[in-house]
Design a protein around this motif. Structure first.
Motif, mmCIF file in Angstrom:
data_model
loop_
_atom_site.group_PDB
_atom_site.id
_atom_site.type_symbol
_atom_site.label_atom_id
_atom_site.label_comp_id
_atom_site.label_asym_id
_atom_site.label_seq_id
_atom_site.Cartn_x
_atom_site.Cartn_y
_atom_site.Cartn_z
ATOM 1 N N SER A 36 0.823 -1.213 0.000
ATOM 2 C CA SER A 36 0.000 0.000 0.000
ATOM 3 C C SER A 36 0.855 1.260 0.000
ATOM 4 O O SER A 36 0.454 2.286 -0.521
ATOM 5 N N SER A 37 2.061 1.166 0.569
ATOM 6 C CA SER A 37 2.881 2.372 0.644
ATOM 7 C C SER A 37 4.078 2.345 -0.308
ATOM 8 O O SER A 37 4.660 3.385 -0.599
ATOM 9 N N ALA A 38 4.458 1.144 -0.773
ATOM 10 C CA ALA A 38 5.710 1.021 -1.539
ATOM 11 C C ALA A 38 5.583 1.591 -2.942
ATOM 12 O O ALA A 38 4.494 1.913 -3.410
ATOM 13 N N ASP A 39 6.709 1.656 -3.583
ATOM 14 C CA ASP A 39 6.793 2.213 -4.930
ATOM 15 C C ASP A 39 7.211 1.080 -5.876
ATOM 16 O O ASP A 39 8.067 0.264 -5.544
ATOM 17 N N LEU A 40 6.610 1.041 -7.063
ATOM 18 C CA LEU A 40 6.976 0.011 -8.048
ATOM 19 C C LEU A 40 8.334 0.292 -8.680
ATOM 20 O O LEU A 40 9.057 -0.618 -9.068
ATOM 21 N N LYS A 41 8.646 1.596 -8.790
ATOM 22 C CA LYS A 41 9.817 1.995 -9.573
ATOM 23 C C LYS A 41 11.131 1.333 -9.165
ATOM 24 O O LYS A 41 11.856 0.843 -10.027
ATOM 25 N N PRO A 42 11.470 1.330 -7.859
ATOM 26 C CA PRO A 42 12.772 0.719 -7.508
ATOM 27 C C PRO A 42 12.842 -0.753 -7.903
ATOM 28 O O PRO A 42 13.884 -1.237 -8.331
ATOM 29 N N LEU A 43 11.709 -1.454 -7.790
ATOM 30 C CA LEU A 43 11.710 -2.877 -8.122
ATOM 31 C C LEU A 43 11.851 -3.076 -9.631
ATOM 32 O O LEU A 43 12.583 -3.944 -10.097
ATOM 33 N N ALA A 44 11.155 -2.222 -10.395
ATOM 34 C CA ALA A 44 11.286 -2.290 -11.849
ATOM 35 C C ALA A 44 12.704 -1.908 -12.261
ATOM 36 O O ALA A 44 13.292 -2.511 -13.165
ATOM 37 N N ALA A 45 13.262 -0.895 -11.563
ATOM 38 C CA ALA A 45 14.634 -0.467 -11.877
ATOM 39 C C ALA A 45 15.636 -1.574 -11.559
ATOM 40 O O ALA A 45 16.631 -1.759 -12.279
ATOM 41 N N ALA A 46 15.355 -2.330 -10.493
ATOM 42 C CA ALA A 46 16.246 -3.440 -10.143
ATOM 43 C C ALA A 46 16.216 -4.505 -11.236
ATOM 44 O O ALA A 46 17.254 -5.085 -11.598
ATOM 45 N N ALA A 47 15.022 -4.753 -11.784
ATOM 46 C CA ALA A 47 14.907 -5.724 -12.882
ATOM 47 C C ALA A 47 15.711 -5.243 -14.086
ATOM 48 O O ALA A 47 16.415 -6.014 -14.746
ATOM 49 N N GLU A 48 15.597 -3.945 -14.367
ATOM 50 C CA GLU A 48 16.358 -3.384 -15.484
ATOM 51 C C GLU A 48 17.855 -3.473 -15.196
ATOM 52 O O GLU A 48 18.659 -3.745 -16.095
ATOM 53 N N GLY A 49 18.223 -3.231 -13.922
ATOM 54 C CA GLY A 49 19.633 -3.318 -13.536
ATOM 55 C C GLY A 49 20.206 -4.711 -13.744
ATOM 56 O O GLY A 49 21.322 -4.868 -14.236
ATOM 57 N N ARG A 50 19.398 -5.717 -13.387
ATOM 58 C CA ARG A 50 19.867 -7.091 -13.597
ATOM 59 C C ARG A 50 20.080 -7.352 -15.087
ATOM 60 O O ARG A 50 21.030 -8.026 -15.486
#
Lengths: 343, 343
Positions: free
Chosen positions: A195-209
């Motif tokens: 409810s409070s988290a952001d999708l962006k860092p997780l998506a960015a981590a996927a892109e980083g991998r």
């Protein structure tokens, strides 16, 4: 257009966006499953490999299974851990089982197409063709026998894969997956963090991998046309898939995860990133050619084949390994479009 | 440095320049011939394929024979017609006969090298290598048998070519050629036109024939890496050299004539045109790979070979046809350097 997804920053909170995406994919999955049943996909009476509708339905099933699985992986911290960890291998099993039949059919098409091309029977690719060729089939005995052998082997493998898929779709294991997806379609088990988290860092981590894995690829040599690397072990004694292909296959999977993460963030109907599309297609071609090359090499180990058949299979193997090399070159071209600012 | 040749406009008249070049080449020819005799090239006692000096001498003989023949062709109007028309086929016969032995040896080297590379036994080309490979030989049974078969066939062909060359060098036909070249070394039979004519238009015509032939090459498709054109008839029933190669072979010969014409005009010791050198090397590689591919395909038609041998020969054939394609790409790269003004 899914308007609420166009700008994730101004859009709904992470949990809602993720929930909407997973519910959509789950709904797609259930629709495809219904279509598959209605078009006879679960009946083994015909003995054949399914109608066109069944094939489409199976493809749609795989498509949403991959997306659900990838999303559960990338956005794991936002989802109920036990549930998502339990579901992923089941989805992988399902899409893997369903994919096999299609893969054998596509591999046979690729190999027979290559045999025809190598016999000068079919038009060469549009980019290079100046005049249309009207030559008659001039398949040599070797090429014809190689084609027949591959057809026998791939058809047998395909029929087995078809039976395995039918069996899987009738199994209790499958029904458990379908039930889980049905639950997902109505309610996504989010974690408290969602409810409070952001999708962006997780998506960015996927892109980083993804970018890390690409940084590990031998892109410099891939950028030298005709570097002859893909065939370096073309005659090696080891019949296993070539280790040099593995990092490329890994990038293919990571690229897919990155694409799905973008779908979650920007919606499935947002404009396609042409660069990602081209890079992904090059990696699909890489995988397909590598597997076709292995199939040609395996067929050549069939006992008691004629030397002419074996010769044709050798030419075919080398041709597909060069396709592997060409696909790496194409991937590099597509991927490096970013750095010159074309998008 | 042959100073008088550095600027043909300010230099001696056409006849003198042409005469000096032909006399030089004739002297080289006679020197090589003497060296060849002294190092045992005309003795068949050893039964071997000659010492290193003999090989060098034969190469020098071919080198000057080609230059004399090419010059007679390009500057025909400045020379006694009957004499030069009579001499050219004899020089072509001689250099062809001498070249064959060397060609079989080089072809075997190329094919065995490729078999090793394809088995992952030798370092890959420098441009792509990151770390040196220390792998042991892992030649498969098929690759080893293919190598042994090629070695047998090429060695037999080479021995025959050696005998044929020995026979040629002892023949009255050869002595007549040698006598003609000896005449040339002291006095070039110029036509009356030679005293007043200009070399430039004739050299320009040779260049024109080259550029016309290059304009007819499929350079656009050659510029697309991995266009897969060279292998289009890789499995065709016709064992003859591929018709698609012929225009490239023709350009190779015309490029050589152009180079020799430049030597006449600017002297043999003037700076080498790197572009011509690279383009010529690419065409040599094209020819060598095309002939090696044909040799692999021919070997595969040997009766009663094992399927594994035939398979390895198929991989080898396809590999060499890709070398053909790579050489076309390299030729285009080298040749187009002109248009961007690099020289």
């Amino acid at each position: 257009m899914a308007k609420q997804h166009l700008d994730p920053a101004a859009g709904p909170v992470a949990g809602d966006t993720l929930e909407a995406y997973l519910q959509n994919q789950a709904t797609e999955f259930l629709r495809a499953l219904r279509q598959h049943r209605e078009t006879g996909g679960t009946s083994s009476n015909g003995g054949g490999n399914g109608t066109e509708e069944t094939v489409d339905a199976a493809r749609a099933l795989r498509r949403s299974a991959r997306r659900i699985s990838g999303t559960l992986h990338t956005f794991r911290p936002l989802l109920d851990t036990d549930w998502s960890e339990g579901m992923r291998p089941e989805l992988a099993w399902l899409s893997g089982t369903l994919a096999r039949e299609h893969a054998y059919a596509a591999r046979l098409d690729r190999l027979l197409g290559a045999l025809n091309r190598l016999s000068g029977c079919s038009p060469i690719p549009a980019q290079a063709a100046s005049e249309p060729r009207q030559e008659k089939s001039t398949l040599t005995v070797g090429a014809a026998k190689a084609g027949a052998l591959l057809e026998r082997q791939m058809t047998l493998a395909r029929t087995r894969a078809h039976s395995a898929a039918l069996q899987a779709l009738g199994s209790s294991r499958f029904h458990a997956v379908a039930d889980s997806v049905a639950v997902l379609a109505s309610e996504v088990p989010l974690s408290p963090a969602a409810s409070s988290a952001d999708l962006k860092p997780l998506a960015a981590a996927a892109e980083g991998r993804l970018t890390d894995a690409i940084a590990g690829l031998p892109l410099v040599s891939a950028g030298h046309p005709y570097n002859a690397e893909a065939l370096v072990h073309g005659l090696s004694a080891d019949p296993a898939p070539q280790p040099q292909d593995a990092p490329w296959h890994q990038v293919r999977l990571l690229l897919r995860l990155h694409r799905y993460a973008r779908e979650v963030m920007y919606g499935t109907e947002s404009p396609v990133d042409v660069r990602l599309l081209n890079a992904g297609q090059a990696l699909d071609r890489h995988r397909d050619a590598a597997e076709a090359a292995t199939a040609a090499a395996s067929a050549a180990r069939t006992p008691r084949i004629a030397p002419a058949t074996a010769y044709a299979l050798g030419v075919l193997h080398a041709d597909q390994r060069h396709e592997v090399e060409a696909a790496r070159f194409a991937f590099r071209q597509a991927w490096l479009k970013e750095t010159v600012g074309t998008s």
